[in-house]
Structure formats: C-alpha cells, structure tokens
Scaffold this active site. Structure first.
Site, mmCIF file in Angstrom:
data_model
loop_
_atom_site.group_PDB
_atom_site.id
_atom_site.type_symbol
_atom_site.label_atom_id
_atom_site.label_comp_id
_atom_site.label_asym_id
_atom_site.label_seq_id
_atom_site.Cartn_x
_atom_site.Cartn_y
_atom_site.Cartn_z
ATOM 1 N N ALA A 185 0.809 -1.224 0.000
ATOM 2 C CA ALA A 185 0.000 0.000 0.000
ATOM 3 C C ALA A 185 0.842 1.274 0.000
ATOM 4 O O ALA A 185 0.736 2.108 -0.910
ATOM 5 C CB ALA A 185 -0.949 -0.019 1.195
ATOM 6 N N ALA A 186 1.677 1.453 1.015
ATOM 7 C CA ALA A 186 2.440 2.699 1.130
ATOM 8 C C ALA A 186 3.455 2.831 0.005
ATOM 9 O O ALA A 186 3.579 3.896 -0.611
ATOM 10 C CB ALA A 186 3.131 2.762 2.491
ATOM 11 N N GLU A 206 10.308 -5.820 -3.378
ATOM 12 C CA GLU A 206 9.321 -6.478 -2.528
ATOM 13 C C GLU A 206 9.741 -7.923 -2.318
ATOM 14 O O GLU A 206 9.959 -8.656 -3.290
ATOM 15 C CB GLU A 206 7.932 -6.394 -3.167
ATOM 16 C CG GLU A 206 6.874 -7.289 -2.541
ATOM 17 C CD GLU A 206 6.645 -7.023 -1.069
ATOM 18 O OE1 GLU A 206 6.595 -8.005 -0.297
ATOM 19 O OE2 GLU A 206 6.515 -5.838 -0.682
ATOM 20 N N CYS A 217 -6.064 -6.933 3.815
ATOM 21 C CA CYS A 217 -7.278 -6.911 4.638
ATOM 22 C C CYS A 217 -8.360 -7.848 4.085
ATOM 23 O O CYS A 217 -9.289 -8.209 4.813
ATOM 24 C CB CYS A 217 -7.832 -5.486 4.717
ATOM 25 S SG CYS A 217 -6.686 -4.294 5.429
ATOM 26 N N VAL A 257 15.693 -6.652 0.515
ATOM 27 C CA VAL A 257 16.786 -5.747 0.863
ATOM 28 C C VAL A 257 17.367 -6.195 2.194
ATOM 29 O O VAL A 257 16.668 -6.223 3.209
ATOM 30 C CB VAL A 257 16.299 -4.294 0.927
ATOM 31 C CG1 VAL A 257 17.440 -3.372 1.373
ATOM 32 C CG2 VAL A 257 15.757 -3.848 -0.421
ATOM 33 N N ASP A 314 2.902 1.008 7.614
ATOM 34 C CA ASP A 314 2.865 0.338 8.915
ATOM 35 C C ASP A 314 4.196 0.359 9.662
ATOM 36 O O ASP A 314 4.232 0.055 10.852
ATOM 37 C CB ASP A 314 2.432 -1.119 8.741
ATOM 38 C CG ASP A 314 0.986 -1.256 8.287
ATOM 39 O OD1 ASP A 314 0.266 -0.238 8.293
ATOM 40 O OD2 ASP A 314 0.585 -2.379 7.930
ATOM 41 N N ASN A 356 -1.929 3.927 2.943
ATOM 42 C CA ASN A 356 -2.139 4.590 1.660
ATOM 43 C C ASN A 356 -1.967 6.104 1.766
ATOM 44 O O ASN A 356 -1.363 6.731 0.888
ATOM 45 C CB ASN A 356 -3.539 4.264 1.129
ATOM 46 C CG ASN A 356 -3.594 2.940 0.388
ATOM 47 O OD1 ASN A 356 -3.214 2.855 -0.769
ATOM 48 N ND2 ASN A 356 -4.045 1.892 1.069
ATOM 49 N N LYS A 387 -28.626 2.602 23.556
ATOM 50 C CA LYS A 387 -29.070 1.536 22.665
ATOM 51 C C LYS A 387 -30.193 2.079 21.806
ATOM 52 O O LYS A 387 -31.138 2.687 22.316
ATOM 53 C CB LYS A 387 -29.554 0.324 23.455
ATOM 54 C CG LYS A 387 -30.046 -0.823 22.585
ATOM 55 C CD LYS A 387 -30.541 -1.994 23.445
ATOM 56 C CE LYS A 387 -31.082 -3.120 22.584
ATOM 57 N NZ LYS A 387 -31.600 -4.259 23.402
ATOM 58 N N ARG A 406 -26.740 13.873 22.500
ATOM 59 C CA ARG A 406 -27.747 14.553 23.341
ATOM 60 C C ARG A 406 -27.667 14.082 24.787
ATOM 61 O O ARG A 406 -27.776 14.899 25.713
ATOM 62 C CB ARG A 406 -29.150 14.294 22.770
ATOM 63 C CG ARG A 406 -29.446 15.050 21.482
ATOM 64 C CD ARG A 406 -30.808 14.680 20.942
ATOM 65 N NE ARG A 406 -31.881 15.046 21.858
ATOM 66 C CZ ARG A 406 -33.166 14.771 21.668
ATOM 67 N NH1 ARG A 406 -33.532 14.107 20.577
ATOM 68 N NH2 ARG A 406 -34.075 15.136 22.540
#
Length: 448
Positions: free
Chosen positions: A13-14, A35, A45, A83, A286, A308, A364, A445
């Site tokens: 993602a990143a 990668e 996910c 790496v 992450d 992301n 509730k 409220r």
C-alpha cells in the site's frame, strides 16, 4: 532539488502509492521497488474474506501486478527481492534475489522505507510447525487456503481476539468448522472498553464459537506432524489448525540497522512530511510513526487506510512537494458474522492514563426506523471532554448499517467539534437508513 533515482523498499500500500505519486510529479525519473513477497499492491485486509469464501479467488485482491506497473507507469517493481542492508553514507542497498540467490548492490538518490509490519510470534513450543499460520502478506493467506483445501481441518483454534481473530473466526464459521478463540485478556477487542467488548463476546458465542478469555497459549501439541491440540495455561483445546492473531509490530529492523532513529513502539521516526532524520530518506505505512490528533502525541497504528495516505504524502514530498500528514484519530471498523463493530478517538481505559477530564454515555437504539423491516440494534458509547464538550471518542457495536456511522464521529473529532455541534449536524434521514435522530446524535444529546 530534483532527484533522479527513487528506490522504495516494500511494494504494497504505502510503497506503491508513493511510487505512483512520484511518477506523476517526476515523469522521467527512475523508480525502483523491491518487494520480498511474490505480490505487489494487494489487499491484505481481504484475506479473511478469501478464506471464508466471500471473495472468489486471490486475483480479486491484487490491485496491480509488477508487469502492469511497468507497462502503465514505467515503475520497476521486483518481487522475490529482499533488501538485506542499507548503507546510508554510500547511498546503496544490498539486495537478495530470493529465487536465484544472487546478491547485488543498488544505488539510490532518494529512499523510502515502506517495509510494513510483521506478526508477533512468541517463542512457544510447536509454534513453527505445520498448520500454524499468521496472516501478514497475501502469500500467507494463499498458504492457509492451500492447507485447508489439502487437509480439510475441522477444528480451528484462533489465538488473539483482535481484528484478525474476529474476522478469521467468522471465516472458519462460514466454512462450517468448529471454532475456538483464545485470548489472554479478559475481553475481546482490547481497543474497546469492556462494556462494549462484552456485546462482541456475546455475538461470537452466539454463532457457536467457544470463547476462552484470560487464558495464555503455552504450546501446540502434535501427533505424527499434525496438530493435535492448542495448550493454554488452563486446558487443552483439540485442534487441526491454529491461527495466530496476536497483533503486529513495525518491521523496522532494517531501518534500525541502517542507523535510522526509531519512535513509538519501535516505528521509524518521521515528521509530518514522512521524512526521517536522515536527508533524502523517508518512511511510510505500517513501519512508520504518525501522530494522534486527540492526545497530540506520537502514535503508531497498522492500517491499510493510513498506509495509503502516508504513502501518498511521502511520494509527493520525495518528488519535491510540500505536503503534510496531520495525523490520525485511531478509526477502525470490523465485523463478525451479523455484528459490526467500530471505534475512533480514545477509549475510556486509554483516557484513564491521560490528563483528561471526561464524561461517557452509552445508548441503545436502532440502525433504522423501528417499524422498518429488519431494523437491528445499535449500541453507541460516546466520550466527551469536561468542560467544553469536545468529542474525544466513540465505540459502536450493532447490526448491519452500524459501523460506518463511526465516520461521522471521526470527522467531528478531527474538526475538534463539541457534542453540541455534533447534535446540530444535518445528517441524512429516511426510515430504511436511520431514525429522525441518528443514534450518534442520540448519544451526543445524552452527553450534553
């Protein structure tokens, strides 16, 4: 300063979001991504839903392959490449081609650490045997799926009652398996307060899952190389397969060994531009630290949404931009069968350790008008600062349509709104979707 060669460690993602942003702003620069797993740009996910049969096949979880990145973006993405070390002074990486065993050196002008997170695997007897799985990268999910198809396990033990545990318990229930869930805490979902977590525990047990709270996994027992039982400090639980959902930690070892400073939870220390303390070296996703907008303190969270966003910021700034990532409020959603759960901001137990004065309320209500067919229950817990009424957090547990209401509260927290302002929001109403007073506003409220 224009940089000619961008190297990114991590292709999910990143990393791939950053690569895309760099390409937009630097159309002629070289972008190289390494990668270590077989896949780039995928939805980790989605793995529980693949295992549970809700997703047709693994290709549905892959957003873009390395070949597509090259053809459409001119981004060189190499899978099965790990790496091993980074030499900051020389501006080079040592890279291993996992498939061939070849070692080589790669140079860079600008470097991004997008190494993600790694699952926690404690030193427990039998934990590395066949049939024990953690879910981190897509390949983990594929190995799990293959094991199920080949061995047809009937008894599953899930260790850890967090998001992965909740989702995998649902996946195995959908497959008709006998499911047990173990957690050393006395509640599931530790990011929730116990009064809300109790509703989640009830739902887990309602679908037939055996729940063992306050128990610690001590060993995994085998018979002829096949799992026989998960052994806790209180009992032996028969098992054919074990899933470890004990949480994750930043995969920051490579950065630490390179000499980069670490921050909260050993995540890589960055500023709001995702810059590390070393010039031309960045971190996102992450593995990187971020900022909590309520506490105004450094924070770390492993979520695809955050990965992301921070990847986008890192990519823009690596290419010469000046974008800032403001931080997060800890919003997360999940589900277990028919139950949806969500949280944002701070919980009551988190606030007890901070210098806040606050008030809480739990209500509730119904997710739809009570007379509308199928209207399910919703429980909302909201927390506000005293005095002033600034919204500090909320938790939601309820039927279909409950969870995404948390986005309203996340927006309110990010904007530093008060409960009075939350009450006055012009939220949508029609009987199939809500009540005239949305449950979020009913809770506000009550607090007011």
């Amino acid at each position: 300063m224009k940089r000619e060669k961008y190297v990114i460690i991590g292709g999910d993602a990143a990393g791939m979001t950053a690569a895309g942003q760099i390409r937009k702003l630097q159309p002629k620069s070289q972008i190289v991504v390494y990668e270590r797993s077989p896949h780039t740009s995928y939805s980790a996910c989605g793995m529980p839903y693949l295992i549970g049969g809700l997703v047709e096949n693994d290709t549905k979880l892959i957003v873009r392959t390395p070949e597509e990145f090259m053809a459409k973006k001119n981004i060189e993405a190499f899978v099965f490449h790990e790496v091993l070390s980074v030499d900051i002074k020389a501006r080079t990486l040592e890279v291993l081609n996992i498939q061939t065993g070849k070692l080589f050196t790669e140079s860079f002008d600008s470097l991004l650490f997008a190494t993600g997170a790694e699952p926690i695997r404690p030193p427990i007897e039998g934990i590395d045997g066949e049939g024990v799985f953690s879910l981190s990268v897509l390949q983990d999910g594929l190995r799990l799926q293959r094991f199920i198809e080949e061995n047809n396990p009937q008894k599953a033990v899930i260790v850890g009652g967090g998001y992965i545990g909740l989702e995998m318990a649902e996946a195995f229930c959908r497959r008709g398996m006998n499911v047990s869930l173990v957690d050393r805490s006395f509640q599931v979902m530790n990011t929730f307060d116990i009064d809300m977590a109790d509703h989640i525990a009830d739902a887990i047990q309602h679908v037939g899952t055996s729940l063992y709270l306050g128990e610690t996994l001590k060993a995994i027992e085998y018979n002829n190389n096949r799992i026989k039982a998960a052994i806790t400090d209180q009992r032996n639980i028969p098992a054919d397969i074990v899933i470890l959902g004990l949480g994750v930690r930043p995969h920051s070892k490579l950065a630490k060994e390179a000499g980069l400073p670490l921050g909260v939870n050993d995540s890589i220390l960055v500023n709001q531009m995702m810059e590390t303390e070393i010039e031309d070296i960045w971190a996102a996703g992450d593995c990187a630290q971020t900022w909590h907008l309520v506490t105004n303190k450094p924070f770390w969270v492993a979520l695809g949404s955050v990965a992301n966003k921070t990847g986008r910021i890192a990519g823009i700034n690596m290419a010469g931009g000046k974008e800032h990532f403001p931080g997060v409020v800890g919003t997360a959603v999940s589900k277990h069968c028919d139950l949806e759960v969500a949280r944002t901001g701070l919980s009551e137990k988190e606030l007890e350790d901070l210098d806040f004065h606050y008030e809480t309320v739990t209500i509730k209500s119904k997710v739809q008008a009570g007379y509308y067919p199928g209207a399910g229950d919703i429980h909302v817990k909201m927390i506000a600062e005293v005095p002033g009424g600034r919204v500090l957090g909320a938790q939601i547990v309820g039927a279909h349509g409950a969870a995404k209401r948390i986005d309203v509260v996340a927006t309110a927290i990010s904007a530093q709104m008060t409960v009075r302002q939350l009450i006055d929001l012009d939220l949508g109403y029609a009987p199939p979707f809500s009540l005239p007073w949305d449950p979020i506003q009913i809770a506000a409220r009550q607090l007011l």
